[in-house]
Each structure stands twice: as C-alpha cells, then as structure tokens.
Scaffold this motif. Sequence first.
Motif, PDB file in Angstrom:
ATOM      1  N   ILE A 228     -70.705  39.549 -55.285  1.00  0.00           N
ATOM      2  CA  ILE A 228     -69.915  40.769 -55.491  1.00  0.00           C
ATOM      3  C   ILE A 228     -69.753  41.042 -56.981  1.00  0.00           C
TER       4      ILE A 228
ATOM      5  N   LEU B  73     -71.149  41.820 -45.853  1.00  0.00           N
ATOM      6  CA  LEU B  73     -70.772  40.473 -46.286  1.00  0.00           C
ATOM      7  C   LEU B  73     -71.066  39.427 -45.226  1.00  0.00           C
TER       8      LEU B  73
ATOM      9  N   TYR C 120     -61.209  36.421 -46.280  1.00  0.00           N
ATOM     10  CA  TYR C 120     -61.334  37.805 -46.697  1.00  0.00           C
ATOM     11  C   TYR C 120     -60.222  38.307 -47.619  1.00  0.00           C
TER      12      TYR C 120
ATOM     13  N   LEU D 271     -61.531  38.000 -51.001  1.00  0.00           N
ATOM     14  CA  LEU D 271     -62.621  38.930 -51.295  1.00  0.00           C
ATOM     15  C   LEU D 271     -62.110  40.356 -51.440  1.00  0.00           C
TER      16      LEU D 271
ATOM     17  N   LEU E  28     -70.453  34.468 -51.946  1.00  0.00           N
ATOM     18  CA  LEU E  28     -70.164  35.897 -51.859  1.00  0.00           C
ATOM     19  C   LEU E  28     -69.423  36.439 -53.073  1.00  0.00           C
TER      20      LEU E  28
ATOM     21  N   CYS F 181     -74.782  38.733 -45.746  1.00  0.00           N
ATOM     22  CA  CYS F 181     -74.963  38.091 -47.046  1.00  0.00           C
ATOM     23  C   CYS F 181     -74.515  36.635 -47.016  1.00  0.00           C
ATOM     24  N   GLN F 182     -73.422  36.361 -46.350  1.00  0.00           N
ATOM     25  CA  GLN F 182     -72.939  34.980 -46.255  1.00  0.00           C
ATOM     26  C   GLN F 182     -73.939  34.102 -45.508  1.00  0.00           C
TER      27      GLN F 182
ATOM     28  N   ILE G  82     -69.705  48.783 -47.975  1.00  0.00           N
ATOM     29  CA  ILE G  82     -69.514  47.373 -47.647  1.00  0.00           C
ATOM     30  C   ILE G  82     -69.122  47.264 -46.188  1.00  0.00           C
TER      31      ILE G  82
END
Length: 269
Positions: free
Chosen positions: A193, A179, A223, A226, A189, A182-183, A205
């Motif tokens: 996901i 992540l 987080y 997430l 995000l 990816c960010q 992950i």
Amino acid sequence: MPRFAANLSMLYNDLDFLDRFAAAARDGFTAVEYLFPYAYAPEQLAALLQQQGLQQVLFNAPPGDWDRGERGIACIPGREAEFRDGIAQALRYAQALQCPRLHVMAGLVPAGADAATVRATYIANIRHAAEQAAAQGVRILLEPINGRDMPGFFLSRQDQAHALVAEIGAANVQVQMDLYHCQIVEGDLAMKIRQYLPTGQVGHIQIAGVPERHEPDVGELHYPYLFALLDSLGYDGWMGCEYKPARGAAPHATSDGLGWLKPYLAKAH
C-alpha cells in the motif's frame, strides 16, 4: 475515513439480486458494486439506485462465457471483435448507472498460447477500452487475481499490473487493488500500500478476510490497521466489500456480520 461499497454479487445472497439494493441501504451503505449488470435493463438498475440513494461505483465488463469458465477475454488472441462489443455494452451501462469505473477482467491464458502474443493482445485491447471510456469519463481498472481461486489468470501480481498501466500509457487506466488477492499472492500488504498508493495508479480497493474470504474481521488480516494506513496516505476512494458472509445464505447473514463496519458508519454520521 474509509468509504465502503457493498458488493451485491457476494453480500445479501439470501435475497434476490434486485432486493439487495434496499438491504444494503438499510444497513448504511451509500454505494454498491457487483460483478455484472447485464441480466437486467440499465434503466431498471438506475431506478433502484435512485430509489435507495445509492451510488454505483464499479462493475465488470462482459467476461466472455462465464458459465463455461471464461474469466474475461482481454488477453485472448482472436476475440478482439467480441471484446470491443463487450466494452461498448459496458459503457452503455456505465452511462445509465453513472458509474465511473469499469473493471476489465484479463482472462485465462489459453493453453499453448505464445506469451508475447497474449501480452500484446491484452495491451491493445485495454488501450481500446481506455480510449472508448475516456469519452465519457470512465476509468478502466485492471485487477490482479490470485491463482488459487482462479488458476491460469493472466494477471496476478501488483508489480505486473502497475507495469502494464505504465506501458498502456492511458491516463484513465488504473489498478484495482484487492487486498484479499494481494495477501494470498504476495503478502506484505502495508508495504505494498505504501509503495503503490502514492503513484496515483490505484483506482479502487477491495477487501475480504483471508484465507476464507469471509468478513474482514475473520482471518489473518488486521484491517483496522490497514484502514488507518490508507487514511494516513490520503486514500479517499471506495473500498468494495467483496466477501462471502461466514454464515452463507442464512437469513440476515450479511447484516448480522457487519459488526466490523458499524464503528466506521458511526463516524460518518
């Protein structure tokens, strides 16, 4: 509920590597990952895992000459024999460590290389790795890495990785969704996901704060949201804590920075 694995290449870096297993177990981790095990005998690492009650959930295949800047050789034409030897070595370690996942780094695209040849080389190498790994139940993971930290890396986007998984066509090839990377590359995000987790192609992950790659509660990402989203989507895999403690290598820097983790450990017991 999220399950967290300590990345021993980045955490507890005030300790010798072999002492990090016990430190992670003391802090409540039940699983570990790291970049490379090859400086140590597999039997030595297996004994540490058993002594500390830890699972090995991930490590990387040999990356080529890391000290000279290589970051994997899967996409590099002409290195196929070396790649195959590296996969064989990695699978010997995976068997000894009872590790079900192997991250194969794509590598830096060689200057002036033909793009089609590089892509074809990568696909052929990953297919070979997948075939060899399938015999012992190991999954091969492909990880997009951001170009700020690793300029020139072959694989940088989630859609690119998922398209490659589809083209490779092996049931044991999945995406390692970091992540943090990816960010930096894509953002959005939560939608990423929601898009990719239901495909079944996300095999692992990893997390870190953005932009400094410190603890997950440092930086621009929230987080807890997430983690709750991943729970709601039924993710039951591991999350690798691949971050650099904000206090660096100061004594107890990792342990002192685990305030973000304690609520989740409390729920687990």
